[in-house]
Design an enzyme around this catalytic site. Structure first.
Site, PDB file in Angstrom:
ATOM      1  N   HIS A 190       0.835  -1.207   0.000  1.00  0.00           N
ATOM      2  CA  HIS A 190       0.000   0.000   0.000  1.00  0.00           C
ATOM      3  C   HIS A 190       0.865   1.251   0.000  1.00  0.00           C
ATOM      4  CE1 HIS A 190       0.529   1.183   4.329  1.00  0.00           C
ATOM      5  NE2 HIS A 190       0.811  -0.103   4.463  1.00  0.00           N
ATOM      6  N   CYS A 207       4.463  -4.214   6.328  1.00  0.00           N
ATOM      7  CA  CYS A 207       3.843  -4.014   5.026  1.00  0.00           C
ATOM      8  C   CYS A 207       4.888  -3.611   3.985  1.00  0.00           C
ATOM      9  CB  CYS A 207       2.758  -2.942   5.104  1.00  0.00           C
ATOM     10  SG  CYS A 207       1.281  -3.458   6.029  1.00  0.00           S
TER      11      CYS A 207
END
Length: 274
Positions: A190, A207
């Site tokens: 992301h 992430c």
């Protein structure tokens, strides 16, 4: 005996690493697994060698020994009416799911090199700078098939047992955009405004961060079941049950072992021509 869910959804087109994941509403006894697998009838447009694997008493996944061939059409006819679950319950109806395997789209993340490379049918189409997990919170390694994607996801450090106090420097509670979901435990690819131009550090909590432009491109490109493989991180491979990381059980004898698979290796029935 009822099912909570079957993934992927009927009628969908998915990536080459997508398992068929069947979740039962109540536990299934180990003694009933082989008989239930016999009634989870698979037909495919080309013969596929694969196996069912029980992650728990309520979840069983099927995957090919290698990735699905592009263009394969798959039908799951779960003929469970009157089939026993070994715990005194019986199936009350059947379920029919069909789906298609799309292009061989694969992403490879090199955490130690701060790079992400995206391939379509074996041809490199994009190379992106990325940031991965920090030394304290390294990214999972291994291959994770995309679970889903969302234009925006609320990410909260307390929910993943990192930090619950706002005074903790690792605390976060915010919406992050263009989130491609990799693990049930909360790993995404992301955009993060904490580092809008990634490619030089390792500061996430696990992430994979892309710039806004690159995150938009990857969000549009990625589909459920596409494999994302992460290397160059000190963390072990994500557990295979953590989302759709089925290919992290790389040893085929482990996947098909009698303690995990009722029937072991099978070859699917080929769909008769129309």
């Amino acid at each position: 005996m009822l099912l909570d869910s079957i993934a992927p959804q009927s009628g969908s087109t998915v990536g080459v690493a997508m398992p068929i994941s069947v979740v039962f509403s109540k536990p299934v006894a180990a003694s009933a697994r082989a008989e239930i697998e016999k009634h989870l009838k698979l037909t495919t447009s080309v013969p596929i060698t694969g196996a069912w694997h029980w992650f728990s008493s309520s979840r069983v996944d099927f995957r090919p020994k290698s990735y699905w061939p592009t263009g394969t059409k798959v039908t799951l006819d779960a003929q469970l009416t009157a089939v026993a679950d070994g715990n005194g319950r019986y199936g009350v109806h059947s379920y029919l799911h069909t789906f298609t395997i799309g292009a061989d789209d694969e992403a490879h993340v090199y955490a130690d090199r701060h790079l992400m490379k995206i391939y379509r049918n074996g041809t490199l189409v994009k190379t992106f700078p990325i940031d991965a997990g920090s030394a304290a919170y390294p990214s999972w390694s291994g291959t994770m098939a995309v679970i889903d994607k969302s234009r925006e996801v609320l990410m909260d450090s307390c929910s993943v047992h990192i930090a619950c106090s706002k005074s903790d420097p690792n605390y976060y509670h915010a919406y992050y955009p263009l989130a491609v979901h990799l693990t049930a435990s909360g790993t995404y690819v992301h955009y993060s405004d904490g580092d809008p131009q990634p490619g030089h550090s390792a500061g996430s909590h696990g992430c994979i961060h892309l710039s806004m432009t690159n995150a938009q491109w990857f969000y549009d490109f990625a589909r459920e079941g596409d494999p994302v493989t992460i290397t160059g991180t000190p963390r072990q491979a994500a557990p295979a049950y953590n989302g759709y990381a089925d290919y992290n059980i790389s040893d085929w004898t482990t996947w098909t072992s009698p303690t995990s698979s009722g029937l072991g290796q099978i070859t699917t029935t080929v769909t008769p021509p129309a």
